[in-house]
Design a protein around this motif. Structure first.
Motif, short mmCIF file in Angstrom:
data_model
loop_
_atom_site.label_atom_id
_atom_site.label_comp_id
_atom_site.label_asym_id
_atom_site.label_seq_id
_atom_site.Cartn_x
_atom_site.Cartn_y
_atom_site.Cartn_z
N GLY A 1 0.84 -1.19 0.00
CA GLY A 1 0.00 0.00 0.00
C GLY A 1 0.87 1.24 0.00
N SER A 2 0.26 2.36 -0.36
CA SER A 2 1.03 3.61 -0.28
C SER A 2 1.21 4.01 1.17
CB SER A 2 0.38 4.71 -1.10
OG SER A 2 -0.99 4.58 -1.13
N ALA A 3 0.42 3.42 2.07
CA ALA A 3 0.60 3.71 3.50
C ALA A 3 2.01 3.28 3.95
CB ALA A 3 -0.47 2.99 4.31
N ASN B 1 -5.58 16.33 -4.00
CA ASN B 1 -5.64 16.38 -2.54
C ASN B 1 -6.73 15.49 -1.93
OD1 ASN B 1 -7.10 18.20 -0.10
ND2 ASN B 1 -4.90 17.92 0.09
N ASN B 2 -6.37 14.88 -0.82
CA ASN B 2 -7.34 14.27 0.10
C ASN B 2 -7.43 15.26 1.26
OD1 ASN B 2 -8.60 12.86 2.14
ND2 ASN B 2 -7.33 11.05 2.02
N PRO B 3 -8.56 15.86 1.57
CA PRO B 3 -9.93 15.48 1.22
C PRO B 3 -10.62 16.34 0.16
CG PRO B 3 -10.00 16.99 3.07
CD PRO B 3 -8.54 16.84 2.67
N ALA C 1 5.48 14.21 -2.73
CA ALA C 1 4.07 14.32 -3.14
C ALA C 1 3.43 12.95 -3.07
CB ALA C 1 3.97 14.88 -4.55
N ASP C 2 2.28 12.90 -2.41
CA ASP C 2 1.46 11.69 -2.40
C ASP C 2 0.50 11.82 -3.58
OD1 ASP C 2 -0.45 9.72 -1.92
OD2 ASP C 2 -0.16 9.80 0.24
N GLU C 3 0.69 10.97 -4.58
CA GLU C 3 -0.06 11.12 -5.84
C GLU C 3 -1.03 9.95 -6.08
OE1 GLU C 3 3.03 11.80 -8.81
OE2 GLU C 3 3.32 13.86 -8.12
N VAL C 4 -1.55 9.38 -4.98
CA VAL C 4 -2.41 8.20 -5.16
C VAL C 4 -3.74 8.50 -5.88
CG1 VAL C 4 -1.61 6.66 -3.32
CG2 VAL C 4 -3.28 8.40 -2.78
N TYR C 5 -4.13 9.78 -5.92
CA TYR C 5 -5.38 10.10 -6.63
C TYR C 5 -5.12 10.57 -8.05
CZ TYR C 5 -7.30 9.63 -2.00
OH TYR C 5 -7.65 9.13 -0.78
N LYS C 6 -3.84 10.64 -8.44
CA LYS C 6 -3.48 11.12 -9.78
C LYS C 6 -3.98 10.12 -10.83
CE LYS C 6 0.95 11.73 -11.81
NZ LYS C 6 0.68 11.82 -13.23
N LEU D 1 -2.02 1.58 -6.07
CA LEU D 1 -3.17 1.11 -6.85
C LEU D 1 -4.51 1.25 -6.11
CD1 LEU D 1 -1.56 -2.07 -8.48
CD2 LEU D 1 -1.76 0.26 -9.40
N SER D 2 -4.49 1.89 -4.92
CA SER D 2 -5.70 1.84 -4.09
C SER D 2 -6.78 2.85 -4.45
CB SER D 2 -5.32 2.10 -2.62
OG SER D 2 -4.55 1.05 -2.13
N LYS D 3 -6.40 3.97 -5.04
CA LYS D 3 -7.39 5.06 -5.14
C LYS D 3 -7.85 5.26 -6.59
CE LYS D 3 -6.98 5.59 -0.77
NZ LYS D 3 -8.03 5.21 0.14
N LEU E 1 -5.34 -5.11 -3.35
CA LEU E 1 -4.03 -5.66 -3.72
C LEU E 1 -2.95 -5.23 -2.73
CD1 LEU E 1 -3.81 -5.19 -7.60
CD2 LEU E 1 -4.24 -7.30 -6.34
N ARG E 2 -3.17 -4.11 -2.06
CA ARG E 2 -2.19 -3.53 -1.13
C ARG E 2 -0.85 -3.30 -1.83
NH1 ARG E 2 -4.18 -0.84 0.79
NH2 ARG E 2 -2.80 -0.47 2.55
N ILE E 3 -0.90 -2.65 -2.97
CA ILE E 3 0.34 -2.33 -3.68
C ILE E 3 0.49 -0.81 -3.77
CG2 ILE E 3 1.51 -2.36 -5.94
CD1 ILE E 3 1.77 -5.05 -4.67
C1 LIG Z 1 -3.42 10.38 0.38
C2 LIG Z 1 -3.38 8.96 0.80
N1 LIG Z 1 -2.21 8.31 0.84
C3 LIG Z 1 -2.13 7.02 1.21
C4 LIG Z 1 -3.25 6.32 1.59
C5 LIG Z 1 -3.11 4.88 1.98
O1 LIG Z 1 -3.61 4.09 0.94
P1 LIG Z 1 -3.14 2.62 0.58
O2 LIG Z 1 -2.19 2.16 1.61
O3 LIG Z 1 -4.36 1.83 0.48
O4 LIG Z 1 -2.45 2.75 -0.78
C6 LIG Z 1 -4.50 6.96 1.59
C7 LIG Z 1 -5.72 6.24 2.03
O5 LIG Z 1 -6.77 6.78 2.21
C8 LIG Z 1 -4.56 8.30 1.16
O6 LIG Z 1 -5.73 8.95 1.11
#
Ligand SMILES: Cc1ncc(COP(=O)(O)O)c(C=O)c1O
Length: 371
Positions: free
Chosen positions: A82-84, A157-159, A185-190, A215-217, A224-226
């Motif tokens: 995960g990106s976490a 951006n989140n949120p 930069a956290d680009e998971v929503y890109k 791959l989560s967003k 998949l937790r990738i």
């Molecule tokens: C900005 C951002 N980064 C990382 C995560 C973690 O996501 P994941 O570990 O599922 O990739 C989230 C989850 O909500 C998020 O909003």
């Protein structure tokens, strides 16, 4: 070590799997393996050997991720759970007690929380609602000092779902370069932009940029937790050393499927599905906000699976969210989890009939409080 509770994740862990209408997710309704893979690929999954694999990610997967950027090789990439995990390892690799970190808020407060826990001084720069939830560069210049090691921004951006303009991205790079600091930069929503082309990655604009992605967003595959980090070779190597201490490897099945998902044509197919779902749901949400304009207002998101909505009543956002869940079976996230009362976060990646029913119940609940 003390760490503040990550209230956003805690509330979701406690309730999201039992509530009738969960509108607290920020991603897009997930794929099943059957929907994602061809019959041939599905049968190939059965032959994946369940070994450990590579601790920084299978070379072929790292190559496929590197291909999403110009001039990158597998050495610029580390694959994570995960990106976490990518964000966690980033903090543990590049920050030390006494460093200063500039964080743009509102934000997903994971890096904020870990950095504070290890003794980093976190300086917050506000994303301004009047600027469409983007930063004023003068605020950034004021926040950076000789002790600043890194800036971190979530884009999209989140949120709020805001997307930085190219001008603002270049402005942030200019400030980072002037001070020789890292820009994360956290680009998971890109890739889930609703009415514009996908913006560049910060990784492609600055030599000291490090990006988190996964791959989560936007990619709708959270199970998949990738996730991954892309950045300079030396910093990626340092983070790989931390990975030996966290989870060793990601799952072999997940890596196999991830490699399919990040191929350019498949990635575009997945993102098209995400954008179709999000566009339809945003139109639905916009109609609902228009019909309830005396109670709710928002800056519509430009990307991603959520909207950050201001409400007019005086009830605290955490109270509102808990009562709505208990009394009406609908779950949202309170602005409080971002330190911003009088806002709620509504996920727009759920199936449309689900979103519609949840919104109806929310409006009825809020109107019942007013009478
Ligand atoms: C900005 C951002 N980064 C990382 C995560 C973690 O996501 P994941 O570990 O599922 O990739 C989230 C989850 O909500 C998020 O909003």
């Amino acid at each position: 070590m003390k760490i503040e509770e990550f209230t956003l994740e805690r509330i979701q862990s406690l309730y999201e799997n039992t509530v009738e209408y969960n509108l607290s997710d920020s991603g897009v309704h997930p794929y099943s393996l059957r929907e994602l893979l061809t019959p041939e690929q599905q049968s190939q999954v059965l032959d994946v050997e369940l070994g450990y694999g590579w601790t920084n990610g299978r070379t072929e997967l790292r190559q496929a991720i590197a291909n999403l950027h110009p001039n990158r090789t597998p050495e610029h990439v580390m694959v994570t759970n995960g990106s976490a995990e990518a964000n966690f390892i980033l903090v543990m690799s590049l920050l030390e007690p006494g460093d200063e970190l500039v964080v743009f808020v509102p934000n997903y407060l994971q890096i904020w929380g870990w950095a504070r826990a290890i003794g980093v001084t976190v300086k917050e720069v506000l994303l301004r609602e009047e600027l469409g939830w983007t930063p004023d560069l003068d605020d950034v210049r004021k926040a950076v000092t000789s002790r600043t090691k890194m800036m971190t921004i979530c884009n999209p951006n989140n949120p709020t779902g805001a997307v930085l303009s190219r001008e603002t991205m270049d402005g942030l790079v200019g400030i980072a370069r002037e001070h020789g600091i890292y820009l994360h930069a956290d680009e998971v929503y890109k890739g889930a932009e609703l009415d514009q082309d996908e913006p560049p990655s910060f990784a492609d604009l600055y030599e000291k940029a490090i990006v988190t992605n996964g791959l989560s967003k936007a990619m709708a595959l959270p199970g998949l937790r990738i996730g991954w980090l892309v950045g300079p070779v030396e910093e990626i190597y340092t983070s790989w050393q931390r990975k030996d201490y966290t989870s060793i490897t990601t799952g072999a099945v997940s890596e196999f499927v991830a490699e399919i998902a990040v191929q350019p044509a498949k990635r575009q197919e997945i993102l098209s599905r995400s954008k179709r779902i999000l566009r339809e749901n945003l139109a639905l949400l916009q109609r609902w906000v228009d019909a309830n304009g005396d109670l709710f207002s928002f800056v519509p998101p430009k990307a991603g699976g959520m909207a950050f909505i201001r409400y007019a009543m005086s009830m605290n956002s955490t109270d509102l969210v808990h009562r709505l869940r208990e009394e009406r079976g609908v779950m949202l996230l309170p602005g409080d989890v971002y330190g911003m009362d009088r806002y709620i976060r509504i996920g727009i990646g759920a199936p449309a009939h689900h979103l519609e029913a949840g919104l109806e119940r929310l409006a009825a609940f809020v109107r019942a409080q007013a009478t």
